[in-house]
Design a protein around this motif. Structure first.
Motif, short mmCIF file in Angstrom:
data_model
loop_
_atom_site.label_atom_id
_atom_site.label_comp_id
_atom_site.label_asym_id
_atom_site.label_seq_id
_atom_site.Cartn_x
_atom_site.Cartn_y
_atom_site.Cartn_z
N THR A 1 52.22 44.30 34.83
CA THR A 1 52.09 45.53 34.05
C THR A 1 51.86 45.21 32.58
OG1 THR A 1 53.55 46.67 35.60
CG2 THR A 1 53.25 47.69 33.46
N SER A 2 52.62 44.25 32.09
CA SER A 2 52.47 43.84 30.69
C SER A 2 51.08 43.24 30.44
CB SER A 2 53.57 42.82 30.35
OG SER A 2 53.35 42.29 29.08
N GLU A 3 50.67 42.37 31.34
CA GLU A 3 49.36 41.73 31.17
C GLU A 3 48.22 42.73 31.33
OE1 GLU A 3 48.60 38.56 30.18
OE2 GLU A 3 50.76 38.47 29.82
N ARG A 4 48.38 43.68 32.21
CA ARG A 4 47.32 44.69 32.39
C ARG A 4 47.11 45.47 31.10
NH1 ARG A 4 47.30 48.00 37.67
NH2 ARG A 4 46.01 46.27 38.29
N ARG A 5 48.21 45.81 30.43
CA ARG A 5 48.09 46.52 29.16
C ARG A 5 47.34 45.67 28.12
NH1 ARG A 5 54.02 47.94 29.67
NH2 ARG A 5 53.97 49.84 30.90
N LYS A 6 47.64 44.39 28.10
CA LYS A 6 46.99 43.49 27.14
C LYS A 6 45.50 43.32 27.43
CE LYS A 6 51.09 40.62 26.37
NZ LYS A 6 51.67 39.28 26.58
N GLU B 1 43.36 45.48 29.04
CA GLU B 1 42.56 46.68 29.32
C GLU B 1 41.19 46.63 28.64
OE1 GLU B 1 44.99 50.01 28.28
OE2 GLU B 1 45.86 50.12 30.29
N ASP B 2 41.11 46.02 27.45
CA ASP B 2 39.84 45.96 26.73
C ASP B 2 38.87 44.95 27.35
OD1 ASP B 2 41.51 43.89 25.95
OD2 ASP B 2 40.59 43.73 23.95
N GLN C 1 38.18 44.74 30.75
CA GLN C 1 38.00 45.15 32.14
C GLN C 1 36.66 44.75 32.73
OE1 GLN C 1 38.68 49.32 32.48
NE2 GLN C 1 40.86 49.18 32.08
#
Length: 120
Positions: free
Chosen positions: A50-55, A57-58, A60
């Motif tokens: 979850t933490s890494e996905r937030r980091k 996102e740009d 993708q």
């Protein structure tokens, strides 16, 4: 003669129940420990993802990142599958233990009934 046969039946049932317990209890304890470890690891991995996905996102559109996320999803599905398999095995062991106890009770009940009935 019939009383000793009943006694042998009870002893046999007790030995079978003891054997089933000796066979399934250690793996069940191990499975329970592994299940707890897997669940803890799953939670840790989930938080990390979850933490890494937030980091990320740009990023993708990056093909390599997409491939990594697909691998993560596959691994999570495998972990969920293993967890459900372990739970199913735990359920089966509990059922076997219950059946062994019921068989032992039935054998004891039959033995006590046969001892209470007058001989012919």
């Amino acid at each position: 003669m019939e009383g000793s046969s009943r006694s042998e039946d009870i002893k046999t049932v007790q030995l079978l129940a003891k054997g089933v317990m000796e066979i399934y209890e250690p793996p069940l304890a191990t499975i329970n420990t592994h299940l707890k470890e897997l669940t803890e690891k799953q939670e840790t991995v989930h938080c990390m993802l979850t933490s890494e996905r937030r980091k990320l996102e740009d990023l993708q559109n990056d093909a390599m990142l997409d491939a990594m996320l697909a691998d993560i999803a596959t691994n999570r599905e495998q972990l969920v599958s293993i967890t459900s398999s372990m739970k199913a095995m735990h359920k089966r062991v509990q059922t076997l233990q219950t059946r062994a106890t019921n068989v032992e009770k039935a054998a004891k009940s039959r033995a006590s009934q046969s001892q209470n009935q007058p001989s012919r």
